[in-house]
Design a protein around this motif. Structure first.
Motif, mmCIF file in Angstrom:
data_model
loop_
_atom_site.group_PDB
_atom_site.id
_atom_site.type_symbol
_atom_site.label_atom_id
_atom_site.label_comp_id
_atom_site.label_asym_id
_atom_site.label_seq_id
_atom_site.Cartn_x
_atom_site.Cartn_y
_atom_site.Cartn_z
ATOM 1 N N GLY A 102 0.783 -1.227 0.000
ATOM 2 C CA GLY A 102 0.000 0.000 0.000
ATOM 3 C C GLY A 102 0.813 1.275 0.000
ATOM 4 O O GLY A 102 0.244 2.373 0.000
ATOM 5 N N GLN A 103 2.134 1.163 -0.020
ATOM 6 C CA GLN A 103 2.987 2.350 0.017
ATOM 7 C C GLN A 103 3.565 2.630 -1.368
ATOM 8 O O GLN A 103 3.849 1.717 -2.134
ATOM 9 N N ARG A 104 3.756 3.897 -1.658
ATOM 10 C CA ARG A 104 4.347 4.287 -2.943
ATOM 11 C C ARG A 104 5.482 5.299 -2.771
ATOM 12 O O ARG A 104 6.510 5.192 -3.435
ATOM 13 N N PHE A 105 5.295 6.259 -1.903
ATOM 14 C CA PHE A 105 6.285 7.320 -1.735
ATOM 15 C C PHE A 105 7.090 7.116 -0.459
ATOM 16 O O PHE A 105 6.690 6.398 0.449
ATOM 17 N N ALA A 106 8.239 7.773 -0.422
ATOM 18 C CA ALA A 106 9.053 7.797 0.792
ATOM 19 C C ALA A 106 9.687 9.173 0.905
ATOM 20 O O ALA A 106 9.953 9.834 -0.105
ATOM 21 N N VAL A 107 9.900 9.599 2.139
ATOM 22 C CA VAL A 107 10.691 10.795 2.399
ATOM 23 C C VAL A 107 11.953 10.334 3.113
ATOM 24 O O VAL A 107 11.891 9.561 4.070
ATOM 25 N N VAL A 108 13.093 10.796 2.609
ATOM 26 C CA VAL A 108 14.388 10.341 3.117
ATOM 27 C C VAL A 108 15.153 11.532 3.689
ATOM 28 O O VAL A 108 15.291 12.566 3.033
ATOM 29 N N TYR A 109 15.652 11.357 4.900
ATOM 30 C CA TYR A 109 16.402 12.396 5.596
ATOM 31 C C TYR A 109 17.857 11.941 5.747
ATOM 32 O O TYR A 109 18.110 10.809 6.158
ATOM 33 N N TRP A 125 7.837 5.814 4.986
ATOM 34 C CA TRP A 125 6.996 5.434 3.846
ATOM 35 C C TRP A 125 5.658 6.167 3.896
ATOM 36 O O TRP A 125 5.131 6.467 4.968
ATOM 37 N N LEU A 126 5.097 6.395 2.690
ATOM 38 C CA LEU A 126 3.812 7.080 2.572
ATOM 39 C C LEU A 126 2.959 6.383 1.511
ATOM 40 O O LEU A 126 3.488 5.850 0.534
ATOM 41 N N PRO A 127 1.640 6.415 1.666
ATOM 42 C CA PRO A 127 0.765 5.737 0.706
ATOM 43 C C PRO A 127 0.627 6.516 -0.599
ATOM 44 O O PRO A 127 0.963 7.704 -0.677
ATOM 45 N N ALA A 128 0.131 5.823 -1.621
ATOM 46 C CA ALA A 128 -0.069 6.467 -2.921
ATOM 47 C C ALA A 128 -1.131 7.559 -2.838
ATOM 48 O O ALA A 128 -0.988 8.630 -3.423
ATOM 49 N N GLU A 129 -2.199 7.268 -2.119
ATOM 50 C CA GLU A 129 -3.268 8.249 -1.945
ATOM 51 C C GLU A 129 -2.995 9.077 -0.693
ATOM 52 O O GLU A 129 -2.722 8.544 0.369
ATOM 53 N N GLU A 130 -3.042 10.374 -0.837
ATOM 54 C CA GLU A 130 -2.836 11.303 0.272
ATOM 55 C C GLU A 130 -1.526 11.046 1.023
ATOM 56 O O GLU A 130 -1.525 10.693 2.206
ATOM 57 N N PRO A 131 -0.400 11.215 0.348
ATOM 58 C CA PRO A 131 0.894 11.080 1.045
ATOM 59 C C PRO A 131 1.121 12.280 1.968
ATOM 60 O O PRO A 131 1.496 13.362 1.512
ATOM 61 N N ILE A 132 0.901 12.087 3.238
ATOM 62 C CA ILE A 132 0.985 13.178 4.214
ATOM 63 C C ILE A 132 1.953 12.788 5.324
ATOM 64 O O ILE A 132 1.919 11.663 5.825
ATOM 65 N N LEU A 133 2.798 13.728 5.705
ATOM 66 C CA LEU A 133 3.801 13.491 6.731
ATOM 67 C C LEU A 133 3.916 14.739 7.602
ATOM 68 O O LEU A 133 3.830 15.854 7.086
ATOM 69 N N GLY A 155 4.255 16.089 -4.719
ATOM 70 C CA GLY A 155 2.906 16.183 -4.172
ATOM 71 C C GLY A 155 2.789 15.643 -2.763
ATOM 72 O O GLY A 155 1.694 15.290 -2.319
ATOM 73 N N ILE A 156 3.896 15.578 -2.033
ATOM 74 C CA ILE A 156 3.876 15.115 -0.644
ATOM 75 C C ILE A 156 3.507 16.289 0.261
ATOM 76 O O ILE A 156 4.117 17.364 0.169
ATOM 77 N N LEU A 157 2.506 16.093 1.106
ATOM 78 C CA LEU A 157 2.040 17.157 1.995
ATOM 79 C C LEU A 157 2.720 17.042 3.350
ATOM 80 O O LEU A 157 2.903 15.934 3.875
ATOM 81 N N PHE A 158 3.089 18.187 3.920
ATOM 82 C CA PHE A 158 3.748 18.219 5.223
ATOM 83 C C PHE A 158 2.882 19.017 6.190
ATOM 84 O O PHE A 158 2.817 20.245 6.117
#
Length: 227
Positions: A102-109, A125-133, A155-158
């Motif tokens: 169910g995950q598609r995006f990632a934010v890497v620090y 990790w973040l999902p494909a729909e509504e990637p919010i962190l 399109g990742i929301l913070f």
């Protein structure tokens, strides 16, 4: 970071982060930890403030789109004298074992501890729909523009970011150009309209196509050298 150093740091991280730590890996001399996305602020603050960690510097924050990860459009090992392969058909789409369901995006620090002279990569990790962190601007103020860039391009929301708006694309830009499903030609194009005497946006007129990469052969053919 050698294996013994990585093992020692791994033990410390497991004890310090507890259930927030999802995975830990050592490869190519670098240690990468995956943490629960909902606890990213807590984790990074701990890594910054704990005396044994002291990761007080964040060097980079980047988004990653894992759509079609591990798949290829080109058969690069099958080039022949008759030509390079062109846009081969992909195999059936399937989930890569390294990507959580169910995950598609990632934010890497990318973190640096000057005190202990070591680096650490942190992934969420973040999902494909509504990637919010949650935003980490309160922990590392330098993350401000990095998060805006990840929002603009992926399109990742913070949540909690003080001024989350586009950073690199133009006003009115449609979509997020670093997403794997964003068309190479884009959705709109710009031209000058002599009748209106201004620049106008219109649907893109470029026909979609698969780009042909430059062929690089081990035997030197195509390099321009005399034979």
């Amino acid at each position: 970071m050698n294996r013994s150093q990585a093992d020692a740091l791994s033990i410390e991280l497991r004890a310090l982060l507890g259930e927030s730590l999802v995975d830990i890996r050592h490869a190519d001399g670098e240690l990468t930890i995956t943490v629960a996305s909902a606890r990213i602020v807590e984790v990074l603050r701990t890594l910054r403030d704990a005396p044994g960690m002291a990761f007080t510097q964040m060097n980079d924050l980047s988004g990653v789109d894992y759509l079609s990860y591990g798949q290829a459009d080109w058969v690069t090992q099958g080039a022949t004298s008759s030509g390079f392969s062109r846009a081969v058909g992909r195999a059936d789409v399937h989930a890569h074992p390294e990507i959580p369901a169910g995950q598609r995006f990632a934010v890497v620090y990318q973190l640096l501890s000057i005190t202990h002279n070591r680096r650490l990569r942190v992934k969420a990790w973040l999902p494909a729909e509504e990637p919010i962190l949650p935003s980490i601007v309160d922990v590392f103020p330098v993350a401000d523009w990095y998060e805006r860039e990840a929002f603009d391009l992926f399109g990742i929301l913070f949540e909690g970011h003080p001024d989350l708006r586009r950073l690199l694309t133009d006003y009115g830009f449609i979509g997020h150009p670093f997403r794997k499903d964003f068309p190479l030609e884009g959705y709109v194009e710009v031209r000058y309209d002599p009748d209106k005497r201004r620049v106008v946006y219109q649907p893109v007129t470029i026909e979609p196509r698969t780009l042909v990469p430059r062929v690089i052969r081990d035997d030197g053919r195509g390099s321009g050298a005399a034979h």
